[in-house]
Enzyme design. Structure first.
Site, PDB file in Angstrom:
ATOM      1  CG  ASN A   1      17.774   8.994  -9.446  1.00  0.00           C
ATOM      2  OD1 ASN A   1      17.822   9.352  -8.260  1.00  0.00           O
ATOM      3  ND2 ASN A   1      18.077   7.768  -9.829  1.00  0.00           N
TER       4      ASN A   1
ATOM      5  CB  VAL B   1       0.841   5.356   5.411  1.00  0.00           C
ATOM      6  CG1 VAL B   1      -0.256   5.529   4.358  1.00  0.00           C
ATOM      7  CG2 VAL B   1       1.445   6.713   5.758  1.00  0.00           C
TER       8      VAL B   1
ATOM      9  CE  LYS C   1      10.618  11.111   5.162  1.00  0.00           C
ATOM     10  NZ  LYS C   1      10.348  11.070   3.702  1.00  0.00           N
TER      11      LYS C   1
ATOM     12  N   GLY D   1       5.462   5.183  -6.137  1.00  0.00           N
ATOM     13  CA  GLY D   1       5.386   4.943  -4.703  1.00  0.00           C
ATOM     14  C   GLY D   1       3.955   4.837  -4.194  1.00  0.00           C
TER      15      GLY D   1
ATOM     16  CB  ALA E   1      10.240  11.023  -4.920  1.00  0.00           C
TER      17      ALA E   1
END
Length: 346
Positions: A67, A192, A164, A16, A88
Site C-alpha cells: 500500500n 484516457v 499530481k 487499475g 498506482a
C-alpha cells in the site's frame, strides 16, 4: 534490443485501468511481471481482466500486497526487478476537508517506491503522472502545452491536480538529490480512453457511460485532448527501455483537442441506435457552476470550464517513435467495451 525473457518488471497498483493494460503489454512482450495490490483478494479480478484482454497464461505473473500509505513490503516488491512502472496513485476523494488529504499520500507514496527502487538497484522507474501536472492554472494560454510546462500550483486549481503536480516534482527532486544510479522517466497522459477490461475504469470512461445511459442531458463546455490506454501502455514500455527516455517526461496525447459535444457527435455517428440517449446540445456554463456547489463530484469538472487544453505529443513521437491511435477510434473502443461487459444500464 532488450531481452525481456530474463527481466522482471514491477507494476504498482495492478488492478487499475492503466496498470492492467501495462501488465498485459509486458506479458505479451515476454517480461516477468510482479504487481502490487492493496489487497490480494483482487488477484482473481486482475487475472480476469487480463483474460478479457486476450491473455490467459499467468506463469510469469505474481502478486504482492503493498500500500502506498505504508512502508510494508516495498523492499520485497522491488527485489530483483530491472524496472518499475509506478502507475498506482491514491484514489482522489470526492469529498475532503483539506487538500493535504490528497497531496500527502501522493507525495509519500512516490517516495516509498523510489527509495525502495534505488536501494534494490532497479535500473529505471517510469512514473505515471498526468496532464494535470502540466497544463493547469495558466491564464490566457493559446499555444499547445509541452513537457516544459508545469501546472501552477499557486493558482485556483483542484487539489487532485495539485497532488499530481507535487508528486511528480517530488520524484524529480528525489532523483536529483538522492537517486544514486536510479533513472526516472515520467508519462503525463491526457484524458484516457480505450477498451476497459473490467469494472475498474477511469473518470473519462464514466463520462462516456453517463452519456450513453442518458444521465448527461447536455454537454458541459469543456475541452480535452484524448489518448487510448493501449497507447499509454506502449509509451510506458518505450520509456522503460529507450535510451532517449532517461530523465525525460512525455505527454501522452494525440495532440487533437475535442469538446464534449465533439465526443457526443462521434458516439452518435459511429454507434447508431446504441447512442440514442447521447446528448446533442451544450450546457450553459452557469448551470454547471451552480450544480457544482451542491454536487462535490462536479467540482473538478467545473474548474475546467473555459480552460485551454491543447497539448502536444510531438516529443514522444520524435524521441521514441511512438504513434498513437486516433481520438475517434479510442472513444468508440471505450463505448464498445462498456457494452461488451454489460456496464451500460438499459
Amino acid at each position: 534490443m532488450t531481452n525481456s525473457k530474463d527481466k522482471t518488471v514491477l507494476v504498482t497498483g495492478g488492478s487499475g485501468f492503466i496498470a492492467v493494460h501495462c501488465i498485459l503489454k509486458l506479458l505479451q512482450e515476454g517480461y516477468s511481471v510482479r504487481t502490487t495490490l492493496r489487497s490480494l483478494s483482487r488477484k482473481e479480478e486482475v487475472q480476469q481482466m487480463l483474460k478479457v484482454g486476450g491473455f490467459n497464461s499467468f506463469e510469469k505473473l505474481s502478486f504482492i500486497e503493498a500500500n502506498l500509505s505504508s512502508d510494508n513490503n516495498w523492499d520485497e516488491a522491488v527485489k530483483g526487478c530491472e524496472y518499475v512502472l509506478h502507475v498506482a496513485s491514491p484514489t482522489p476523494a470526492i469529498q475532503f476537508t483539506h487538500e493535504d488529504e490528497l497531496i500527502n499520500p501522493a507525495k509519500e507514496g512516490v517516495l516509498r517506491v523510489l527509495k525502495a527502487s534505488r536501494d534494490a538497484n532497479v535500473k529505471r522507474v517510469v512514473l505515471t503522472s498526468a496532464f494535470g501536472a502540466v497544463g493547469m492554472g495558466h491564464k490566457n494560454r493559446r499555444t499547445p502545452y509541452t513537457e516544459e510546462d508545469w501546472t501552477n500550483i499557486d493558482s485556483n486549481i483542484h487539489a487532485y491536480q495539485k497532488s499530481k503536480t507535487i508528486a511528480e516534482q517530488t520524484a524529480w527532486e528525489f532523483i536529483k538529490n538522492e537517486g544514486g544510479n536510479l533513472e526516472l522517466s515520467a508519462i503525463n497522459p491526457v484524458a484516457v480512453m480505450g477498451p476497459i477490461l473490467g469494472a475498474d475504469f477511469s473518470h473519462s470512461h464514466r463520462m462516456i457511460k453517463q452519456m450513453l445511459e442518458g444521465e448527461i442531458k447536455a454537454c458541459p463546455k469543456i475541452y480535452s485532448c484524448y489518448i487510448d490506454v493501449r497507447d499509454v501502455a506502449d509509451l510506458h514500455l518505450l520509456a522503460m527501455t529507450h535510451p532517449n527516455a532517461n530523465g525525460e517526461r512525455f505527454l501522452a496525447t494525440t495532440g487533437n483537442v475535442l469538446s464534449m459535444l465533439d465526443v457526443a457527435k462521434i458516439l452518435k455517428r459511429r454507434l447508431g441506435n446504441k447512442a440514442l440517449k447521447v446528448p446533442t446540445r451544450e450546457l450553459p456554463n452557469w448551470i454547471l457552476k451552480l450544480s457544482a456547489l451542491k454536487n462535490p463530484s462536479l467540482r473538478m469538472i467545473a474548474t475546467l470550464i473555459g480552460q485551454y487544453m491543447q497539448a502536444s505529443g510531438e516529443k514522444a513521437k520524435k524521441s521514441l517513435n511512438w504513434y498513437p491511435r486516433s481520438n475517434e477510434d479510442s472513444i468508440v473502443a471505450t463505448a464498445e467495451s462498456l457494452f461488451k461487459l454489460g456496464l451500460i444500464k438499459k
